[in-house]
Design a protein around this motif. Structure first.
Motif, mmCIF file in Angstrom:
data_model
loop_
_atom_site.group_PDB
_atom_site.id
_atom_site.type_symbol
_atom_site.label_atom_id
_atom_site.label_comp_id
_atom_site.label_asym_id
_atom_site.label_seq_id
_atom_site.Cartn_x
_atom_site.Cartn_y
_atom_site.Cartn_z
ATOM 1 N N ASP A 197 0.831 -1.218 0.000
ATOM 2 C CA ASP A 197 0.000 0.000 0.000
ATOM 3 C C ASP A 197 0.850 1.247 0.000
ATOM 4 O OD1 ASP A 197 -2.663 -1.266 2.140
ATOM 5 O OD2 ASP A 197 -2.337 -1.303 -0.031
ATOM 6 N N PHE A 198 1.912 1.224 0.789
ATOM 7 C CA PHE A 198 2.786 2.397 0.867
ATOM 8 C C PHE A 198 3.488 2.610 -0.456
ATOM 9 C CE2 PHE A 198 5.009 5.542 3.363
ATOM 10 C CZ PHE A 198 6.145 5.766 2.610
ATOM 11 N N LEU A 199 3.966 1.501 -1.046
ATOM 12 C CA LEU A 199 4.668 1.622 -2.327
ATOM 13 C C LEU A 199 3.714 2.163 -3.390
ATOM 14 C CD1 LEU A 199 6.822 -1.637 -2.327
ATOM 15 C CD2 LEU A 199 7.584 0.679 -1.911
ATOM 16 N N GLU A 200 2.455 1.759 -3.303
ATOM 17 C CA GLU A 200 1.452 2.273 -4.240
ATOM 18 C C GLU A 200 1.307 3.786 -4.083
ATOM 19 O OE1 GLU A 200 -0.302 0.537 -6.534
ATOM 20 O OE2 GLU A 200 -1.502 2.265 -7.140
ATOM 21 N N ARG A 201 1.281 4.228 -2.821
ATOM 22 C CA ARG A 201 1.196 5.680 -2.571
ATOM 23 C C ARG A 201 2.420 6.398 -3.124
ATOM 24 N NH1 ARG A 201 0.648 6.613 3.551
ATOM 25 N NH2 ARG A 201 0.931 8.756 2.924
ATOM 26 N N LEU A 202 3.558 5.739 -2.980
ATOM 27 C CA LEU A 202 4.805 6.334 -3.480
ATOM 28 C C LEU A 202 4.740 6.476 -4.998
ATOM 29 C CD1 LEU A 202 7.354 7.139 -1.875
ATOM 30 C CD2 LEU A 202 8.344 4.965 -2.483
ATOM 31 N N ILE A 203 4.241 5.423 -5.639
ATOM 32 C CA ILE A 203 4.149 5.431 -7.100
ATOM 33 C C ILE A 203 3.173 6.525 -7.552
ATOM 34 C CG2 ILE A 203 3.312 4.095 -9.097
ATOM 35 C CD1 ILE A 203 4.333 1.576 -7.637
ATOM 36 N N ARG A 204 2.113 6.689 -6.783
ATOM 37 C CA ARG A 204 1.060 7.650 -7.196
ATOM 38 C C ARG A 204 1.403 9.088 -6.816
ATOM 39 N NH1 ARG A 204 -1.927 5.395 -10.572
ATOM 40 N NH2 ARG A 204 -2.313 3.211 -10.204
ATOM 41 N N ALA A 205 2.500 9.304 -6.113
ATOM 42 C CA ALA A 205 2.869 10.674 -5.727
ATOM 43 C C ALA A 205 3.002 11.525 -6.986
ATOM 44 C CB ALA A 205 4.173 10.657 -4.947
ATOM 45 N N HIS A 206 2.632 12.775 -6.849
ATOM 46 C CA HIS A 206 2.568 13.631 -8.032
ATOM 47 C C HIS A 206 3.912 14.157 -8.487
ATOM 48 C CE1 HIS A 206 -1.913 14.318 -8.443
ATOM 49 N NE2 HIS A 206 -1.799 13.503 -7.419
ATOM 50 N N SER A 207 4.881 14.123 -7.611
ATOM 51 C CA SER A 207 6.202 14.615 -8.000
ATOM 52 C C SER A 207 7.248 13.939 -7.130
ATOM 53 C CB SER A 207 6.290 16.137 -7.810
ATOM 54 O OG SER A 207 6.177 16.441 -6.423
ATOM 55 N N LEU A 208 8.505 14.134 -7.501
ATOM 56 C CA LEU A 208 9.588 13.550 -6.710
ATOM 57 C C LEU A 208 9.615 14.156 -5.311
ATOM 58 C CD1 LEU A 208 12.122 11.808 -6.471
ATOM 59 C CD2 LEU A 208 13.427 13.662 -7.489
ATOM 60 N N VAL A 209 9.383 15.460 -5.242
ATOM 61 C CA VAL A 209 9.386 16.145 -3.935
ATOM 62 C C VAL A 209 8.360 15.497 -3.002
ATOM 63 C CG1 VAL A 209 8.666 18.307 -2.826
ATOM 64 C CG2 VAL A 209 10.252 18.368 -4.726
ATOM 65 N N GLU A 210 7.162 15.283 -3.534
ATOM 66 C CA GLU A 210 6.096 14.716 -2.693
ATOM 67 C C GLU A 210 6.369 13.253 -2.370
ATOM 68 O OE1 GLU A 210 1.988 16.041 -3.790
ATOM 69 O OE2 GLU A 210 3.060 17.145 -5.333
ATOM 70 N N ALA A 211 6.967 12.549 -3.316
ATOM 71 C CA ALA A 211 7.265 11.133 -3.060
ATOM 72 C C ALA A 211 8.272 11.015 -1.926
ATOM 73 C CB ALA A 211 7.818 10.480 -4.325
ATOM 74 N N ILE A 212 9.297 11.831 -1.986
ATOM 75 C CA ILE A 212 10.335 11.748 -0.951
ATOM 76 C C ILE A 212 9.767 12.175 0.400
ATOM 77 C CG2 ILE A 212 12.505 12.782 -0.185
ATOM 78 C CD1 ILE A 212 13.494 12.625 -3.007
ATOM 79 N N GLN A 213 8.841 13.114 0.391
ATOM 80 C CA GLN A 213 8.206 13.531 1.642
ATOM 81 C C GLN A 213 7.522 12.362 2.342
ATOM 82 O OE1 GLN A 213 9.049 16.240 3.537
ATOM 83 N NE2 GLN A 213 6.882 16.161 3.990
ATOM 84 N N LEU A 214 6.973 11.457 1.536
ATOM 85 C CA LEU A 214 6.272 10.310 2.124
ATOM 86 C C LEU A 214 7.219 9.434 2.949
ATOM 87 C CD1 LEU A 214 4.032 9.172 -0.877
ATOM 88 C CD2 LEU A 214 3.252 10.193 1.254
ATOM 89 N N LEU A 215 8.514 9.526 2.618
ATOM 90 C CA LEU A 215 9.485 8.661 3.291
ATOM 91 C C LEU A 215 9.949 9.223 4.629
ATOM 92 C CD1 LEU A 215 11.690 7.856 0.170
ATOM 93 C CD2 LEU A 215 10.019 6.360 1.239
ATOM 94 N N ARG A 216 9.413 10.366 4.985
ATOM 95 C CA ARG A 216 9.896 11.081 6.169
ATOM 96 C C ARG A 216 9.854 10.239 7.452
ATOM 97 N NH1 ARG A 216 9.125 17.117 8.213
ATOM 98 N NH2 ARG A 216 10.340 17.546 6.387
ATOM 99 N N ASP A 217 8.796 9.494 7.645
ATOM 100 C CA ASP A 217 8.677 8.745 8.907
ATOM 101 C C ASP A 217 8.984 7.263 8.725
ATOM 102 O OD1 ASP A 217 5.837 10.804 9.606
ATOM 103 O OD2 ASP A 217 7.883 10.987 10.387
ATOM 104 N N THR A 218 9.837 6.974 7.770
ATOM 105 C CA THR A 218 10.198 5.570 7.526
ATOM 106 C C THR A 218 11.701 5.410 7.704
ATOM 107 O OG1 THR A 218 10.697 5.853 5.180
ATOM 108 C CG2 THR A 218 8.384 5.506 5.757
#
Lengths: 355, 674
Positions: free
Chosen positions: A26-47
């Protein structure tokens, strides 16, 4: 000598906790669906990948983040080695060699690009890991070496110098590092399996199985590539194959090579040994790249199956350490594939196909 | 507080035209736990259809997450900022909002790309620095240029008047320019550049009239100058990168109010459409239903009537009436309503499970039991004071923490108070006896130096206290279970269950027999008492499987009485007896851990005092004591907290807590995100 409980209780608890943090689908799916690289990397903040976010925010350079992840992986291995001892520590040390060899391959490729292909490597050389992993490798001297003859001398304090020396002629003849890279891989697996042979019977069985499956994956992947993309002969191909696979012996590999459609051979093997993975065989295209993707997927599923088997079994074995590193390596590979795809603006569906 | 909150079920019918006003009212009130009407009244399934939202909830959720990620970059958690205001709820234009976020994302990405360019320059300079540091002094490198594969190191002369411009031009390239001598209007310069920049470098050299020259000047220290120059450039680039980072921060900060407003509106829209997803409609009306606390009925009724200007129909039912009418078992949501000071214990109860509707709310009982257990295990006033301070200071100074963390800190402070109380009772202050105990001297008992006037003389006395305490807790649990069963009218279970009256009879009997045995030198009570307290209740346990069978037979007419049925009765009886005797004994003895941990606490302090006495230096002795106290507080605090929880969850809850309830989750403006 400590029994399995004494050897593995602490490290098993530690690694199981870490395993629970591995990013799910599910998380990887969210990462794939992120609208930009900036937003994708933001998702990794608490991992566990938070350092990528920190570095990217500071430098805007994704490759620096990748380098940091490599460093984290190496440090993780070193941490695990601190918590184990004896034959288990020796095996972990051998596993660590994978990182050193991968790094050395990158260094040698850059050297080759600079000296043989006459290309600039200044940008790429900044992303080489320069700290000591197992042996002291003089990265700057290697990158700056003027001739192939210099390389064994620079690497004389390491086991790799001899390998470079033995393959120098081939490199000059074929104008390619191919033979050296295969030699390095063979050396790695030889060392690894030597350490495995010193483990207890139970641990050795588990380790041989997992490592054997990994070798099978590499071999079948190479067979398809050697035949279809490089047009190598059967003899040449076998000289590059790594022995000690788990399920695919030389006969099967030979049949795979000779077959018009390699996937037939794989299909029989999958149906016999991993019947629950048979549905995957139905999805395939006629082109070589499509078949290669299918094979890689199948082999990854086989590895996943074996890893799950290990994790569901006795927790106090070497299996937990091996399983952790396999799963962690996959996780990192997937995350970096997604992030690099985001960097190059590749759409979500294509990213999913490539994973 | 004693029981779960009384709930009422409402079914409401409103006109289609009033649906927006009603939805707003429901969201504003935030008291209704929605239930799809067709789940309760199955007859309506074919007569109504569901309400489809006009907007994609998935897109709303995704957009919200995007905004959250940008706000998180500047340390803002939108859900923790100001409360949502229904008056600010407006239709959201998803397309426009997404465009705004895309624009922001693009702007930030642009800054990151510029940061990357700066990073490339930094990497180049670091590479030069590495090469220089690796290959020794500059003079020898001039002579052996081939070592610097990436670098071009050269010395030459340019006119002095052009030196400044020369420096400025080379600032744009990764380079080191050092002027170390000027004579007759000519400056001697050391120039280090990357080989890849040779084209541009040569152009510049030609432009400034560069002439290659051997420099005979003293070059000692030149390497340090080069490195220093590189460090200075690196520092400038790092500052530039930091400035860019700050620029991205500022960019988001400037938009933060708009982002927060947008987020709030999205969240309210999400909740708005979530409410409407529970609506069912006919051609001109909308029907909805749900549960709410009985105390909120009047307010909701008034609100709906106001929103519909009186054109609405509402029907109120209680659970019993609803079950009778619809002939189904309804799952009533459960609200635990306790005073704020019991919030930590309510958290502990909810962590375990939600009690069944209509049963006792365990929270106040857990509060008492937990704190007594903790005090008995951690009885030291000094240590308790430390815990109290930790909890209190944590609540005061940590602002942006979750509710659970806040409650945990509150719990720690309560445990501290309990430990202070116990410490005063046992006369223990940081392991020392500063004041005489109000109850008995715990440390003296553990050490074996008991004064004559001490109420407890040995460790067995402490064990007995905890056993009595355990018996008390188990009996309270049983009584609570009986109350629940009476309220639920489950008579068979009330009388014949192992936690029913019969179970209590056996347990009480067992305690008396055990007490008699211990105090009468191994003798058992006389036969009449044994018959009354043990054998009769044991036999009565056989009634349960028998009665259960015949009750089931009369209800379903399926069960057949055979020889195997008799065997089943017997097996169930035997297993039941084993469970009763084994279970109650184990549960009672389990409370001895309270004594164990309390003794361990005292023993650890004694040990540290002895270590401190063994050291010769008073300072080191103090260090040992401080370290010892910290260790005991941490270890024993954690152990006591966990064991108290375990005793509550297992020994106490297993007597009366079914945990099959469903939490009351109304859709409101303060509903937390999933």
């Amino acid at each position: 000598m400590a029994g399995p409980l004494g050897k593995y209780a602490f490290i098993a608890a530690k690694l199981r906790t870490r395993l629970s943090k591995i990013l799910d689908a599910d998380f990887l799916e969210r990462l794939i669906r992120a609208h930009s690289l900036v937003e994708a990397i933001q998702l990794l903040r608490d991992t566990d990948f938070s350092q990528v976010d920190v570095i990217y925010e500071k430098t805007g350079d994704l490759k620096m983040g990748e380098l940091e992840l490599f460093k984290q992986e190496v440090e993780l291995f070193e941490e695990v080695i601190r918590y184990v001892s004896g034959d288990v520590a020796d095996l972990c040390q051998a596993l660590l060699m994978r990182y050193e060899i991968d790094n050395l391959k990158n260094i040698l490729r850059l050297w080759f690009d600079r000296v043989v292909r006459k290309r600039g490597i200044e940008e790429a050389s900044s992303y080489i890991y320069r700290e000591k992993i197992i042996h002291d490798i003089h990265v700057e001297q290697l990158l700056n070496a003027e001739d192939i003859e210099n390389l064994p001398e620079i690497l004389h304090d390491t086991p790799y110098g001899l390998l470079v020396l033995e393959n120098s002629e081939q490199i000059k003849l074929k104008n390619s590092l191919f033979s050296l890279e295969i030699a390095l891989d063979k050396y790695y697996y030889k060392q690894l399996l030597q350490r495995v042979s010193l483990l207890s019977a139970g641990d050795a069985g588990i380790a041989n199985r997992l490592i054997g499956v990994e070798i099978d994956m590499l071999n079948i992947n190479w067979i398809v590539r050697y035949k279809t993309l490089y047009n190598l002969s059967l003899e040449d191909t076998f000289s590059y194959i790594i022995p000690f696979g788990h399920s695919l012996n030389q006969e099967m590999l030979g049949a795979a090579f000779k077959s018009e459609d390699v996937t037939d051979i794989i299909s029989d093997f999958v149906k016999k040994k991993y019947a629950n993975l048979s549905p995957l065989l139905k999805v395939q295209g006629a082109e070589v790249p499509s078949r290669l993707v299918l094979i890689e997927r199948l082999l990854e599923e086989i590895m996943k199956y074996e890893v799950q088997r290990v994790l569901m079994g006795n927790p106090f074995t070497i299996g937990i350490i091996l399983a952790y590193f396999v799963l962690k390596k996959w996780e990192i590979k997937k995350v970096m594939t997604i992030l690099n795809a985001k960097l190059y603006g590749i759409d979500a569906e294509r990213i999913k196909d490539s994973l | 507080m004693m029981f779960t909150t009384k709930m009422k079920y409402v079914t409401a019918v409103v006109l289609d035209k009033d649906v927006e006003a009603v939805t707003r009212e429901l969201l504003s009130d935030g008291v209704l736990h929605f239930v799809n009407i067709t789940e309760v009244s199955s007859g309506l399934k074919n007569k109504v259809s569901s309400v489809t939202p006009h907007i994609s909830l998935t897109r709303i959720a995704e957009l919200k997450k995007r905004i959250e990620s940008f706000l998180n970059m500047i340390g803002i958690l939108p859900e923790k900022e100001k409360a949502l205001d229904i008056s600010q709820l407006s239709t959201v234009d998803l397309e426009q909002s997404e465009k705004e976020i895309d624009k922001l994302s693009g702007a930030v990405q642009g800054i990151r790309n510029r940061q990357k360019s700066v990073q490339q320059e930094i990497l180049k300079l670091e590479d030069i620095k590495r090469q220089i540091e690796l290959f020794g002094d500059i003079r020898s490198s001039l002579k052996a240029r081939s070592h610097f594969s990436f670098l071009n190191v050269q010395t030459g002369i340019i006119p002095e008047t052009r030196l400044e411009d020369f420096n400025t031009e080379f600032k744009a390239l990764p380079s080191v320019v050092l002027n170390f001598h000027t004579e007759h209007g000519q400056s001697s310069v050391l120039l280090i550049t990357m080989k890849r920049d040779d084209g541009r470098v040569n152009t510049l050299l030609a432009k400034y009239g560069w002439v290659d020259a051997e420099i005979d000047q003293e070059m000692d220290g030149m390497k340090e100058n080069v490195v220093s120059d590189l460090d200075s450039k690196l520092k400038n680039y790092s500052k530039e990168q930091q400035d860019l980072h700050d620029e991205s921060f500022k960019l988001i900060k400037e938009k933060s109010n708009i982002l927060q407003s947008l987020w709030a509106n999205l969240r309210m829209n999400e909740l708005y459409y979530k409410i409407q997803s529970y609506f069912s409609k006919t051609s001109r009306t909308v029907i909805f239903s749900g549960w709410l606390p009985a105390g909120k009925v009047a307010a909701l009724e008034k609100g709906i009537e106001k929103a519909t200007q009186g054109i609405c129909y509402m029907e109120w039912s209680n659970p019993e009436k609803l079950e009778k009418e619809e002939k189904i078992k309804v799952k009533v949501p459960v609200q635990l309503k306790n005073p704020k000071f019991l919030a930590p214990f309510q958290m502990l109860v909810k962590n375990y499970a939600i009690p069944e509707y209509g049963t006792i709310d365990p929270t106040p009982f857990v509060a008492v039991a937990y704190l007594i257990m903790f005090g008995l295990m951690f009885g030291d006033a000094g240590h308790g004071l430390v815990l109290f301070c930790i909890g209190l200071l944590g609540m005061i100074f940590f602002k942006n923490i979750s509710r659970n963390t806040y409650n945990l800190l509150k719990l720690i402070s309560y445990c501290g108070v309990s430990a202070i109380g116990a410490g005063v009772l046992f006369g223990s202050y940081f392991g020392m006896e500063w004041l005489p105990p109000l109850w008995f001297n715990y440390h003296a008992v553990v050490l074996g130096h008991v004064p004559d006037n001490n109420m407890i003389h040995d460790i067995y006395g402490i064990l007995l206290i905890t056993l009595y305490f355990g018996i008390g807790v188990i009996f309270v649990g049983l009584i609570l279970n009986w109350v629940n069963l009476v309220r639920q009218k489950k008579w068979l279970r009330l009388f014949l269950d192992k936690t029913g009256l019969l179970g209590g009879w056996v347990y009480g009997g067992g305690i008396y027999i055990g007490y008699y045995f211990m105090t009468q030198n191994g003798k058992l009570p006389d036969d009449t008492i044994l018959l009354l307290l043990a054998f009769i209740p044991m036999l009565l346990f056989l009634l349960k499987p028998v009665l259960s069978f015949f009750i089931k037979k009369s209800e379903t007419h399926h069960s057949q009485f055979t020889v195997f049925t008799l065997i089943d009765f017997f097996m169930e009886w035997i297993v039941g007896l084993l469970e009763v005797f084994g279970g109650y004994l184990a549960n009672t003895l389990s409370f001895m851990r309270v004594a164990g941990l309390g003794i361990a606490h005292a023993s650890l302090m004694v040990a540290f005092f002895q270590i401190a006495e063994m050291t010769k230096s008073p300072i080191f002795s103090l260090v040992v004591l401080i370290f010892g106290n910290i260790l005991v507080i941490a270890l024993e605090g954690l152990s006591a907290g966990i064991q108290s929880l375990r005793l509550n969850y297992y020994e106490f809850f297993s007597k009366y807590f079914s945990g099959t309830g469903e939490a009351y989750t109304p859709v409101s403006l303060s509903t937390s995100q999933d």
